[in-house]
Design a protein around this motif. Structure first.
Motif, mmCIF file in Angstrom:
data_model
loop_
_atom_site.group_PDB
_atom_site.id
_atom_site.type_symbol
_atom_site.label_atom_id
_atom_site.label_comp_id
_atom_site.label_asym_id
_atom_site.label_seq_id
_atom_site.Cartn_x
_atom_site.Cartn_y
_atom_site.Cartn_z
ATOM 1 N N VAL A 616 -31.134 -15.390 12.930
ATOM 2 C CA VAL A 616 -30.399 -14.131 13.114
ATOM 3 C C VAL A 616 -30.687 -13.183 11.956
ATOM 4 C CG1 VAL A 616 -28.153 -13.066 13.466
ATOM 5 C CG2 VAL A 616 -28.579 -15.325 14.395
ATOM 6 N N LEU A 617 -30.757 -13.707 10.742
ATOM 7 C CA LEU A 617 -31.045 -12.857 9.581
ATOM 8 C C LEU A 617 -32.442 -12.246 9.664
ATOM 9 C CD1 LEU A 617 -29.434 -14.956 6.691
ATOM 10 C CD2 LEU A 617 -28.600 -12.798 7.665
ATOM 11 N N GLU A 618 -33.404 -12.985 10.228
ATOM 12 C CA GLU A 618 -34.749 -12.433 10.433
ATOM 13 C C GLU A 618 -34.669 -11.168 11.292
ATOM 14 O OE1 GLU A 618 -37.776 -13.110 9.427
ATOM 15 O OE2 GLU A 618 -37.560 -15.052 8.429
ATOM 16 N N THR A 619 -33.936 -11.257 12.394
ATOM 17 C CA THR A 619 -33.814 -10.107 13.292
ATOM 18 C C THR A 619 -33.016 -8.984 12.644
ATOM 19 O OG1 THR A 619 -33.946 -11.592 15.195
ATOM 20 C CG2 THR A 619 -33.053 -9.392 15.590
ATOM 21 N N THR A 620 -31.997 -9.357 11.872
ATOM 22 C CA THR A 620 -31.183 -8.341 11.195
ATOM 23 C C THR A 620 -32.026 -7.541 10.200
ATOM 24 O OG1 THR A 620 -29.299 -9.860 11.384
ATOM 25 C CG2 THR A 620 -29.022 -7.948 9.961
ATOM 26 N N ALA A 621 -32.929 -8.215 9.500
ATOM 27 C CA ALA A 621 -33.818 -7.508 8.569
ATOM 28 C C ALA A 621 -34.667 -6.490 9.326
ATOM 29 C CB ALA A 621 -34.713 -8.509 7.839
ATOM 30 N N ARG A 622 -35.184 -6.870 10.493
ATOM 31 C CA ARG A 622 -35.975 -5.934 11.301
ATOM 32 C C ARG A 622 -35.128 -4.748 11.750
ATOM 33 N NH1 ARG A 622 -37.404 -9.120 16.073
ATOM 34 N NH2 ARG A 622 -38.210 -7.127 16.831
ATOM 35 N N ILE A 623 -33.869 -5.021 12.117
ATOM 36 C CA ILE A 623 -32.977 -3.940 12.555
ATOM 37 C C ILE A 623 -32.753 -2.949 11.418
ATOM 38 C CG2 ILE A 623 -30.629 -3.394 13.321
ATOM 39 C CD1 ILE A 623 -30.626 -6.181 14.718
ATOM 40 N N PHE A 624 -32.498 -3.452 10.211
ATOM 41 C CA PHE A 624 -32.285 -2.556 9.068
ATOM 42 C C PHE A 624 -33.533 -1.718 8.783
ATOM 43 C CE2 PHE A 624 -28.836 -5.601 7.481
ATOM 44 C CZ PHE A 624 -27.815 -4.761 7.895
ATOM 45 N N ALA A 625 -34.704 -2.332 8.940
ATOM 46 C CA ALA A 625 -35.946 -1.588 8.705
ATOM 47 C C ALA A 625 -36.068 -0.434 9.700
ATOM 48 C CB ALA A 625 -37.142 -2.529 8.821
ATOM 49 N N VAL A 626 -35.733 -0.689 10.952
ATOM 50 C CA VAL A 626 -35.796 0.355 11.985
ATOM 51 C C VAL A 626 -34.751 1.440 11.723
ATOM 52 C CG1 VAL A 626 -35.363 0.790 14.440
ATOM 53 C CG2 VAL A 626 -36.774 -1.148 13.749
ATOM 54 N N MET A 627 -33.619 1.056 11.136
ATOM 55 C CA MET A 627 -32.528 2.000 10.868
ATOM 56 C C MET A 627 -32.695 2.736 9.538
ATOM 57 S SD MET A 627 -29.295 -0.324 12.216
ATOM 58 C CE MET A 627 -28.059 0.962 11.980
ATOM 59 N N ASP A 628 -33.906 2.723 8.997
ATOM 60 C CA ASP A 628 -34.223 3.410 7.731
ATOM 61 C C ASP A 628 -33.416 2.867 6.557
ATOM 62 O OD1 ASP A 628 -36.091 5.087 8.992
ATOM 63 O OD2 ASP A 628 -34.503 6.472 9.612
ATOM 64 N N GLN A 629 -33.146 1.575 6.592
ATOM 65 C CA GLN A 629 -32.477 0.921 5.462
ATOM 66 C C GLN A 629 -33.413 -0.146 4.887
ATOM 67 O OE1 GLN A 629 -28.231 -0.060 5.931
ATOM 68 N NE2 GLN A 629 -28.289 0.962 7.922
ATOM 69 N N ALA A 630 -34.622 0.299 4.526
ATOM 70 C CA ALA A 630 -35.656 -0.623 4.047
ATOM 71 C C ALA A 630 -35.227 -1.428 2.815
ATOM 72 C CB ALA A 630 -36.953 0.136 3.770
ATOM 73 N N PRO A 631 -34.532 -0.847 1.824
ATOM 74 C CA PRO A 631 -34.117 -1.663 0.662
ATOM 75 C C PRO A 631 -33.225 -2.844 1.062
ATOM 76 C CG PRO A 631 -33.940 0.665 0.146
ATOM 77 C CD PRO A 631 -34.218 0.588 1.620
ATOM 78 N N LEU A 632 -32.343 -2.594 2.032
ATOM 79 C CA LEU A 632 -31.473 -3.665 2.514
ATOM 80 C C LEU A 632 -32.304 -4.725 3.251
ATOM 81 C CD1 LEU A 632 -28.577 -4.630 2.726
ATOM 82 C CD2 LEU A 632 -28.248 -3.116 4.690
ATOM 83 N N ALA A 633 -33.249 -4.257 4.070
ATOM 84 C CA ALA A 633 -34.129 -5.192 4.775
ATOM 85 C C ALA A 633 -34.938 -6.024 3.790
ATOM 86 C CB ALA A 633 -35.060 -4.419 5.711
ATOM 87 N N ALA A 634 -35.418 -5.381 2.722
ATOM 88 C CA ALA A 634 -36.233 -6.090 1.725
ATOM 89 C C ALA A 634 -35.423 -7.165 1.012
ATOM 90 C CB ALA A 634 -36.811 -5.099 0.720
ATOM 91 N N ARG A 635 -34.168 -6.870 0.712
ATOM 92 C CA ARG A 635 -33.319 -7.883 0.081
ATOM 93 C C ARG A 635 -33.129 -9.083 1.010
ATOM 94 N NH1 ARG A 635 -27.833 -5.431 -1.931
ATOM 95 N NH2 ARG A 635 -27.652 -7.438 -3.012
ATOM 96 N N LEU A 636 -32.924 -8.796 2.298
ATOM 97 C CA LEU A 636 -32.790 -9.892 3.256
ATOM 98 C C LEU A 636 -34.078 -10.694 3.368
ATOM 99 C CD1 LEU A 636 -30.713 -8.614 6.328
ATOM 100 C CD2 LEU A 636 -30.094 -10.357 4.648
ATOM 101 N N LEU A 637 -35.212 -10.018 3.333
ATOM 102 C CA LEU A 637 -36.494 -10.719 3.396
ATOM 103 C C LEU A 637 -36.667 -11.647 2.200
ATOM 104 C CD1 LEU A 637 -38.765 -7.809 4.685
ATOM 105 C CD2 LEU A 637 -38.193 -9.912 5.931
ATOM 106 N N GLY A 638 -36.201 -11.214 1.026
ATOM 107 C CA GLY A 638 -36.251 -12.069 -0.163
ATOM 108 C C GLY A 638 -35.359 -13.294 -0.001
ATOM 109 N N ALA A 639 -34.158 -13.080 0.538
ATOM 110 C CA ALA A 639 -33.239 -14.201 0.762
ATOM 111 C C ALA A 639 -33.818 -15.167 1.791
ATOM 112 C CB ALA A 639 -31.880 -13.673 1.236
ATOM 113 N N LEU A 640 -34.430 -14.620 2.817
ATOM 114 C CA LEU A 640 -35.045 -15.465 3.843
ATOM 115 C C LEU A 640 -36.186 -16.290 3.264
ATOM 116 C CD1 LEU A 640 -34.978 -12.848 6.717
ATOM 117 C CD2 LEU A 640 -34.013 -15.157 6.883
ATOM 118 N N HIS A 641 -37.016 -15.663 2.457
ATOM 119 C CA HIS A 641 -38.141 -16.375 1.832
ATOM 120 C C HIS A 641 -37.628 -17.584 1.049
ATOM 121 C CE1 HIS A 641 -41.904 -17.021 -0.346
ATOM 122 N NE2 HIS A 641 -41.187 -17.071 -1.455
ATOM 123 N N GLN A 642 -36.559 -17.383 0.279
ATOM 124 C CA GLN A 642 -36.022 -18.457 -0.556
ATOM 125 C C GLN A 642 -35.341 -19.540 0.273
ATOM 126 O OE1 GLN A 642 -36.692 -18.543 -3.738
ATOM 127 N NE2 GLN A 642 -35.676 -20.507 -4.049
#
Length: 707
Positions: A616-642
């Motif tokens: 779900v977090l993977e999809t949420t990161a994509r949603i934030f990216a589409v909603m012009d909230q790239a910094p928030l998406a990037a933070r989620l991508l970092g959390a997902l990576h870890q």
């Protein structure tokens, strides 16, 4: 700010220390020494005889120093573990790791601990010394900031280990300058006596007898506590007299045992003799339980003509009053536990009575019945209850499985127990353990049977949850072949469903669509929603979305969610919400997609569903990216990576999920620039799974808002 709601989905930064059930008396110098040794050494092993207070002392120390470890103090109890091969898995479970990959436990444990600044307590190692030593050595080599505190009746025999013996408490006379009233043995007796008899006081009239009693008990805490319980019926002088008689009878009974071992056994034996005959028998029979248990379990397992079921409640109450049983109450109800040393004593008596196999079989029967009840109820309104209940029963399920696998003629029951608990392995964070046991039980039952067919499709489901699509497909195909041979039509349908799941993970969308469609068609009129009908619907909707058939996908999911609402099903509905968020995002409705994803995350907080939360977090990161909230998406991508590192194969290796993830990364990098993206990504790598969920839910705002 973080939500105050309890979140079993992931790792808790503060650790998992059990609460202290009784007041702690004395040991000031020992605690100071332990703190010093732990500051100087990465491995400290606390040794001593049973009942001397090793575990209790370590627990007190842990509560005193927990704030010194940024990533928490973690407690793993091995007392009732029987299989040395499960040491690593048991510790991983205690740490809250829901690694769904097919890697070894050593790899996932080491990677999970990584750079974390934490203390791991491994309690009661003496019966599993070799396995514990190997694991500790490996963890300390790979995790530079980890410290380990172990308790054992013998050391782990590692070269860098610092061994701290726990002696009995000081008894009156050890220090001639000490007042009897300040002696720690006397104080412990006074504290426990006061809990039993609130009007009990240590005064000039009682101090002499109490001091002599503590001397006779060699300052062994468990012996002192057992003696204090007798104040309900006897005076201190009477206890002392009875104890003297008991010890004189035992004098010379064992020339080889250490005096203090004799003292402890004498004190336990004395407590045993002071129990009513029916209480003694129940004590012995309760020793078959691992961890804690409910009253209903004791009634079923321990009752017969000699111990009628209706008498068990009063007998349990009597054993609680005599401090043989601990009582634990929480929001889920009341549970009971035999203190480890007393459980060992009970096991010896059960063996002498010749009832061990009989009681272990009854124990297996009870947990087999409980497993089948939980499976029948899983898709209904009490799903969270069964999630909590079966996680509580985890230790007893293990013991029942081990008995079934070791006992001639009962290994087929292991297959039945394992496959009835498919939801426990898939939904409750025990995927790796489920696979280990299923493969072992299938090997022990090579003959074709309906029980084996069910275990094979469960194994396929479990392997899918690890991203092992090839292994999942092999198990499903084998299930299909054997099910045809025994005429098990239900298993044939479920095997088709599991083959469809494997095809989806492998990116073969046409094959997945055909197989999942067959499963749905044959399951439509079936009252069993899981794991055939509803998961197949969600997985088919993912196939349809990937093929661009978005209207059909959303229509399927709305029907699925309606069924979930009508039946009170939550776990699968969280996956339906996730799939719906994918469909809505693909049709340009980002706000609606975010609403669905967040609803899925909120539901997942009730379960230990690490895999589902990450998806779900993977999809949420994509949603934030589409909603012009790239910094928030990037933070989620970092959390997902870890967090994917310790949860298993990222995106389960599914091509349609992996490509979406890579596209999200590229979009964020393009919008933010490499440096800004890296800063936000690195910030996200410091988030645990609960914090990442809070971020996605809008509960965690500022970069420093982690407390």
């Amino acid at each position: 700010m973080r939500s105050p709601m309890a979140t079993p989905t992931g790792w808790r930064r503060e650790g998992n220390l059990p609460s202290e059930l009784t007041s702690f008396v004395g040991r000031t110098r020992l605690l100071a020494n332990l703190k010093r040794h732990l500051a100087e050494s990465r491995l400290v092993t606390v040794t001593g005889i049973g009942g001397v207070g090793k575990s209790r002392t370590v627990l007190r120390l842990a509560h005193q120093i927990r704030s010194q470890y940024e990533d928490g103090v973690w407690f793993a109890d091995l007392a009732r573990l029987q299989d040395a091969g499960m040491v690593k898995h048991t510790i991983a479970s205690a740490l809250g790791i829901a690694d769904q990959s097919s890697r070894t436990e050593s790899e996932s444990l080491s990677e999970w601990v990584g750079e974390r600044d934490m203390l791991l307590i491994i309690d009661t190692c003496e019966h599993l010394v070799q396995g514990c030593a190997e694991l500790v050595e490996e963890l300390l080599e790979r995790a530079p900031n980890l410290k380990v505190l172990a308790t054992s009746r013998q050391s782990l025999h590692l070269p860098y280990e610092h061994v701290v013996p726990v002696p009995p408490l000081q008894v009156p006379g050890d220090d001639p300058t000490e007042s009897l009233f300040t002696n720690e043995s006397v104080q412990l007796f006074g504290a426990r006596a006061g809990a039993v008899m609130p009007d009990f006081v240590l005064d000039e009239q009682s101090i002499g007898a109490v001091a002599e009693l503590c001397r006779r008990l060699d300052g062994i805490p468990l012996a002192i506590e057992l003696a204090a319980v007798r104040l309900r019926a006897l005076s201190v002088d009477q206890i002392l007299g009875l104890l003297a008689d008991r010890f004189s009878l035992l004098a010379g009974a064992s020339r080889t045992a250490l005096p203090r071992h004799q003292t402890l056994r004498a004190a336990i034996g004395w407590s045993h003799e002071l129990c009513e005959p029916a209480e003694r028998l129940l004590w012995a029979r309760l020793s078959v339980f691992a961890g804690d248990f409910e009253l209903d379990a004791a009634r079923f397992v321990c009752s017969d003509d000699r111990l009628p079921s209706e008498d068990i409640t009063d007998l349990v109450t009597g054993l609680v009053e005599k401090s043989i049983l601990l009582i634990r109450s929480n929001h889920a109800g009341v549970r009971y536990k035999l203190i480890d040393t007393l459980a060992e004593y009970g096991e010896e008596w059960l063996d002498k009575l010749g009832q061990t196999e009989q009681m272990r079989h009854r124990h297996l029967e009870y947990y087999l019945s409980l497993a089948q009840r939980s499976e029948d109820a899983w898709s209904g309104p009490r799903q969270i209850y069964w999630f909590v209940r079966m996680r509580q029963e985890h230790d007893n399920v293990r013991v029942a499985l081990e008995h079934a696998l070791r006992s001639p003629g009962e290994s087929i029951l292991a297959l039945t127990l394992l496959s009835s608990l498919w939801f426990m392995w898939v939904c409750c964070g025990f995927v790796r353990e489920g696979r280990l046991y299923l493969e072992r039980a299938l090997q022990a039952n090579p003959g074709v049977s309906k029980q084996r067919c069910k275990a094979l499709w469960v194994l396929s489901y479990v392997r899918s949850g690890q991203g092992d699509s090839a292994g999942a497909l092999a198990a499903a195909e084998q299930c299909s072949t054997e099910a045809v041979r025994v005429g098990d039509s239900k298993a044939v349908i479920l095997a088709s469903k599991m083959q469809g799941t494997a095809a989806l993970l492998q990116g073969d969308l046409q094959k997945a669509s055909a197989l999942l469609g067959v499963a749905i068609e044959f399951n439509t009129d079936n009252k069993e929603l899981n794991p055939g009908l509803l998961p197949a619907i969600v997985e088919l909707s993912l196939v349809l979305s990937a093929q661009g058939e978005l209207y059909e996908a959303e229509s399927l999911l709305q029907d699925c969610l309606q069924v979930c609402r009508e039946r009170g099903e939550l776990w699968l509905s969280s996956y339906a919400q996730w799939s719906l968020s994918i469909t809505r995002l693909a049709t340009g409705r980002a706000e609606d997609a975010l609403q669905s994803a967040r609803e899925g995350l909120r539901i997942k907080r009730h379960f230990h569903d690490t895999l589902g939360t990450l998806l779900v977090l993977e999809t949420t990161a994509r949603i934030f990216a589409v909603m012009d909230q790239a910094p928030l998406a990037a933070r989620l991508l970092g959390a997902l990576h870890q967090n994917w590192k310790t949860a298993g194969l990222p995106m389960l290796g599914a091509p349609f999920l992996t490509s979406d993830h890579e596209q999200c990364v590229k979009e964020c990098q393009k919008v933010m620039g490499d440096d800004s993206y890296k800063n936000a990504f690195d910030e996200g790598t410091r988030l645990d799974l609960d914090e990442a969920s809070a971020l996605a839910l809008g509960e965690l705002d500022a970069p420093g808002d982690l407390d």
